[in-house]
Motif scaffolding. Sequence first.
Motif, PDB file in Angstrom:
ATOM      1  N   ALA A 166       4.363  14.738 -10.854  1.00  0.00           N
ATOM      2  CA  ALA A 166       4.916  14.937 -12.199  1.00  0.00           C
ATOM      3  C   ALA A 166       3.866  15.530 -13.140  1.00  0.00           C
ATOM      4  O   ALA A 166       4.165  16.468 -13.891  1.00  0.00           O
ATOM      5  CB  ALA A 166       5.447  13.617 -12.745  1.00  0.00           C
ATOM      6  N   LEU A 167       2.653  14.995 -13.094  1.00  0.00           N
ATOM      7  CA  LEU A 167       1.585  15.520 -13.957  1.00  0.00           C
ATOM      8  C   LEU A 167       1.330  16.998 -13.671  1.00  0.00           C
ATOM      9  O   LEU A 167       1.103  17.788 -14.589  1.00  0.00           O
ATOM     10  CB  LEU A 167       0.300  14.714 -13.765  1.00  0.00           C
ATOM     11  CG  LEU A 167       0.312  13.313 -14.344  1.00  0.00           C
ATOM     12  CD1 LEU A 167      -0.945  12.555 -13.927  1.00  0.00           C
ATOM     13  CD2 LEU A 167       0.439  13.344 -15.850  1.00  0.00           C
ATOM     14  N   SER A 168       1.394  17.368 -12.403  1.00  0.00           N
ATOM     15  CA  SER A 168       1.222  18.759 -12.021  1.00  0.00           C
ATOM     16  C   SER A 168       2.301  19.643 -12.662  1.00  0.00           C
ATOM     17  O   SER A 168       2.011  20.736 -13.161  1.00  0.00           O
ATOM     18  CB  SER A 168       1.277  18.859 -10.493  1.00  0.00           C
ATOM     19  OG  SER A 168       1.481  20.164 -10.077  1.00  0.00           O
ATOM     20  N   GLU A 169       3.539  19.174 -12.667  1.00  0.00           N
ATOM     21  CA  GLU A 169       4.634  19.935 -13.292  1.00  0.00           C
ATOM     22  C   GLU A 169       4.462  20.024 -14.810  1.00  0.00           C
ATOM     23  O   GLU A 169       4.718  21.071 -15.408  1.00  0.00           O
ATOM     24  CB  GLU A 169       5.995  19.320 -12.945  1.00  0.00           C
ATOM     25  CG  GLU A 169       6.401  19.520 -11.497  1.00  0.00           C
ATOM     26  CD  GLU A 169       6.597  20.982 -11.131  1.00  0.00           C
ATOM     27  OE1 GLU A 169       7.289  21.725 -11.859  1.00  0.00           O
ATOM     28  OE2 GLU A 169       6.028  21.398 -10.099  1.00  0.00           O
ATOM     29  N   VAL A 174       7.454   9.796 -13.364  1.00  0.00           N
ATOM     30  CA  VAL A 174       6.308   8.986 -13.787  1.00  0.00           C
ATOM     31  C   VAL A 174       6.724   7.522 -13.903  1.00  0.00           C
ATOM     32  O   VAL A 174       6.028   6.628 -13.404  1.00  0.00           O
ATOM     33  CB  VAL A 174       5.705   9.503 -15.113  1.00  0.00           C
ATOM     34  CG1 VAL A 174       4.597   8.578 -15.589  1.00  0.00           C
ATOM     35  CG2 VAL A 174       5.189  10.920 -14.954  1.00  0.00           C
ATOM     36  N   TYR A 175       7.865   7.263 -14.520  1.00  0.00           N
ATOM     37  CA  TYR A 175       8.322   5.885 -14.670  1.00  0.00           C
ATOM     38  C   TYR A 175       8.709   5.279 -13.327  1.00  0.00           C
ATOM     39  O   TYR A 175       8.474   4.100 -13.076  1.00  0.00           O
ATOM     40  CB  TYR A 175       9.501   5.804 -15.647  1.00  0.00           C
ATOM     41  CG  TYR A 175       9.146   6.274 -17.036  1.00  0.00           C
ATOM     42  CD1 TYR A 175       7.926   5.941 -17.622  1.00  0.00           C
ATOM     43  CD2 TYR A 175      10.022   7.051 -17.766  1.00  0.00           C
ATOM     44  CE1 TYR A 175       7.608   6.383 -18.891  1.00  0.00           C
ATOM     45  CE2 TYR A 175       9.716   7.489 -19.045  1.00  0.00           C
ATOM     46  CZ  TYR A 175       8.499   7.141 -19.591  1.00  0.00           C
ATOM     47  OH  TYR A 175       8.182   7.569 -20.853  1.00  0.00           O
ATOM     48  N   LEU A 176       9.303   6.082 -12.455  1.00  0.00           N
ATOM     49  CA  LEU A 176       9.609   5.619 -11.109  1.00  0.00           C
ATOM     50  C   LEU A 176       8.308   5.292 -10.375  1.00  0.00           C
ATOM     51  O   LEU A 176       8.214   4.268  -9.693  1.00  0.00           O
ATOM     52  CB  LEU A 176      10.419   6.679 -10.357  1.00  0.00           C
ATOM     53  CG  LEU A 176      10.821   6.346  -8.927  1.00  0.00           C
ATOM     54  CD1 LEU A 176      11.625   5.053  -8.858  1.00  0.00           C
ATOM     55  CD2 LEU A 176      11.609   7.510  -8.322  1.00  0.00           C
ATOM     56  N   GLY A 177       7.309   6.140 -10.540  1.00  0.00           N
ATOM     57  CA  GLY A 177       5.993   5.873  -9.955  1.00  0.00           C
ATOM     58  C   GLY A 177       5.385   4.592 -10.491  1.00  0.00           C
ATOM     59  O   GLY A 177       4.799   3.800  -9.742  1.00  0.00           O
ATOM     60  N   ASP A 178       5.531   4.359 -11.797  1.00  0.00           N
ATOM     61  CA  ASP A 178       5.042   3.107 -12.399  1.00  0.00           C
ATOM     62  C   ASP A 178       5.715   1.898 -11.755  1.00  0.00           C
ATOM     63  O   ASP A 178       5.053   0.906 -11.434  1.00  0.00           O
ATOM     64  CB  ASP A 178       5.330   3.073 -13.905  1.00  0.00           C
ATOM     65  CG  ASP A 178       4.440   3.995 -14.720  1.00  0.00           C
ATOM     66  OD1 ASP A 178       3.400   4.442 -14.217  1.00  0.00           O
ATOM     67  OD2 ASP A 178       4.811   4.265 -15.882  1.00  0.00           O
ATOM     68  N   ALA A 179       7.033   1.970 -11.573  1.00  0.00           N
ATOM     69  CA  ALA A 179       7.774   0.852 -10.985  1.00  0.00           C
ATOM     70  C   ALA A 179       7.349   0.609  -9.537  1.00  0.00           C
ATOM     71  O   ALA A 179       7.189  -0.544  -9.111  1.00  0.00           O
ATOM     72  CB  ALA A 179       9.281   1.104 -11.074  1.00  0.00           C
ATOM     73  N   LEU A 180       7.159   1.688  -8.771  1.00  0.00           N
ATOM     74  CA  LEU A 180       6.690   1.541  -7.389  1.00  0.00           C
ATOM     75  C   LEU A 180       5.288   0.953  -7.353  1.00  0.00           C
ATOM     76  O   LEU A 180       4.989   0.082  -6.517  1.00  0.00           O
ATOM     77  CB  LEU A 180       6.709   2.891  -6.671  1.00  0.00           C
ATOM     78  CG  LEU A 180       8.073   3.502  -6.389  1.00  0.00           C
ATOM     79  CD1 LEU A 180       7.917   4.894  -5.779  1.00  0.00           C
ATOM     80  CD2 LEU A 180       8.900   2.604  -5.488  1.00  0.00           C
ATOM     81  N   LEU A 181       4.438   1.416  -8.238  1.00  0.00           N
ATOM     82  CA  LEU A 181       3.079   0.892  -8.329  1.00  0.00           C
ATOM     83  C   LEU A 181       3.093  -0.602  -8.633  1.00  0.00           C
ATOM     84  O   LEU A 181       2.402  -1.385  -7.980  1.00  0.00           O
ATOM     85  CB  LEU A 181       2.310   1.655  -9.411  1.00  0.00           C
ATOM     86  CG  LEU A 181       0.830   1.357  -9.544  1.00  0.00           C
ATOM     87  CD1 LEU A 181       0.064   1.906  -8.357  1.00  0.00           C
ATOM     88  CD2 LEU A 181       0.300   1.974 -10.833  1.00  0.00           C
ATOM     89  N   VAL A 188       1.671   6.547  -6.953  1.00  0.00           N
ATOM     90  CA  VAL A 188       0.606   7.450  -7.417  1.00  0.00           C
ATOM     91  C   VAL A 188       0.970   8.901  -7.099  1.00  0.00           C
ATOM     92  O   VAL A 188       0.786   9.788  -7.937  1.00  0.00           O
ATOM     93  CB  VAL A 188      -0.754   7.056  -6.792  1.00  0.00           C
ATOM     94  CG1 VAL A 188      -1.810   8.126  -7.044  1.00  0.00           C
ATOM     95  CG2 VAL A 188      -1.218   5.705  -7.333  1.00  0.00           C
ATOM     96  N   LEU A 189       1.520   9.139  -5.915  1.00  0.00           N
ATOM     97  CA  LEU A 189       1.929  10.496  -5.538  1.00  0.00           C
ATOM     98  C   LEU A 189       2.995  11.045  -6.496  1.00  0.00           C
ATOM     99  O   LEU A 189       2.906  12.188  -6.957  1.00  0.00           O
ATOM    100  CB  LEU A 189       2.443  10.519  -4.101  1.00  0.00           C
ATOM    101  CG  LEU A 189       2.912  11.880  -3.584  1.00  0.00           C
ATOM    102  CD1 LEU A 189       1.768  12.890  -3.590  1.00  0.00           C
ATOM    103  CD2 LEU A 189       3.506  11.730  -2.192  1.00  0.00           C
ATOM    104  N   LEU A 190       4.000  10.230  -6.811  1.00  0.00           N
ATOM    105  CA  LEU A 190       5.035  10.662  -7.764  1.00  0.00           C
ATOM    106  C   LEU A 190       4.421  11.038  -9.108  1.00  0.00           C
ATOM    107  O   LEU A 190       4.771  12.065  -9.698  1.00  0.00           O
ATOM    108  CB  LEU A 190       6.071   9.555  -7.971  1.00  0.00           C
ATOM    109  CG  LEU A 190       7.159   9.425  -6.934  1.00  0.00           C
ATOM    110  CD1 LEU A 190       8.016   8.190  -7.228  1.00  0.00           C
ATOM    111  CD2 LEU A 190       8.030  10.658  -6.898  1.00  0.00           C
ATOM    112  N   GLY A 246       0.814  -1.214   0.000  1.00  0.00           N
ATOM    113  CA  GLY A 246       0.000   0.000   0.000  1.00  0.00           C
ATOM    114  C   GLY A 246       0.847   1.264   0.000  1.00  0.00           C
ATOM    115  O   GLY A 246       0.535   2.234  -0.703  1.00  0.00           O
ATOM    116  N   VAL A 247       1.931   1.255   0.770  1.00  0.00           N
ATOM    117  CA  VAL A 247       2.836   2.404   0.813  1.00  0.00           C
ATOM    118  C   VAL A 247       3.477   2.613  -0.567  1.00  0.00           C
ATOM    119  O   VAL A 247       3.579   3.748  -1.055  1.00  0.00           O
ATOM    120  CB  VAL A 247       3.912   2.225   1.907  1.00  0.00           C
ATOM    121  CG1 VAL A 247       5.018   3.258   1.774  1.00  0.00           C
ATOM    122  CG2 VAL A 247       3.277   2.283   3.292  1.00  0.00           C
ATOM    123  N   LEU A 248       3.918   1.523  -1.198  1.00  0.00           N
ATOM    124  CA  LEU A 248       4.528   1.631  -2.527  1.00  0.00           C
ATOM    125  C   LEU A 248       3.523   2.135  -3.563  1.00  0.00           C
ATOM    126  O   LEU A 248       3.859   2.995  -4.393  1.00  0.00           O
ATOM    127  CB  LEU A 248       5.113   0.288  -2.961  1.00  0.00           C
ATOM    128  CG  LEU A 248       6.352  -0.177  -2.210  1.00  0.00           C
ATOM    129  CD1 LEU A 248       6.716  -1.600  -2.607  1.00  0.00           C
ATOM    130  CD2 LEU A 248       7.518   0.764  -2.460  1.00  0.00           C
TER     131      LEU A 248
END
Length: 149
Positions: A54-57, A87-94, A48-50, A41-43
């Motif tokens: 990124a989308l905000s930027e 975004v890619y780091l977020g994908d990997a964590l997800l 998702v937060l990452l 859940g934390v990952l």
Amino acid sequence: MKWIDLPPVWLLAFIALAWAQAAYFPFGLSFGGPWADFVGGVLIGGGVLLMLLALSEFRRHRTTILPHRTPTRLIQSGIFSRTRNPVYLGDALLLAGIILRFDAVLALPLVPIFVWIIEKRFILGEEDRMRRTFRMEFARYERKVRRWV
């Protein structure tokens, strides 16, 4: 068929593989219960937060998020000051979090395979386009901020 070669499609395919492993080939292996659900859940939340940061930027700088297009601006602020590929780091964590939540022990090697594919299929080309477009500005950014973490 270009829609197939997008990072979210790759991510969904890897999630489907993890699910299939957990559902059909668990081989009695387990990560061990509640701790795996919590860490998963934390990952997932971190991933998702990452992505949202990124989308905000991307929106703030009014440039493309599409991987096969050349951005109009080099984003170096916000989360991009910490990682060149949030975004890619977020994908990997997800993906890692979902694997833990699915209790798909044998699917864990999918995470480095996913990272390798994303790097080869998307990141190297994106960085090459940014190198040609932003030249010295990207060279400075590349020296200052790591690709992943």
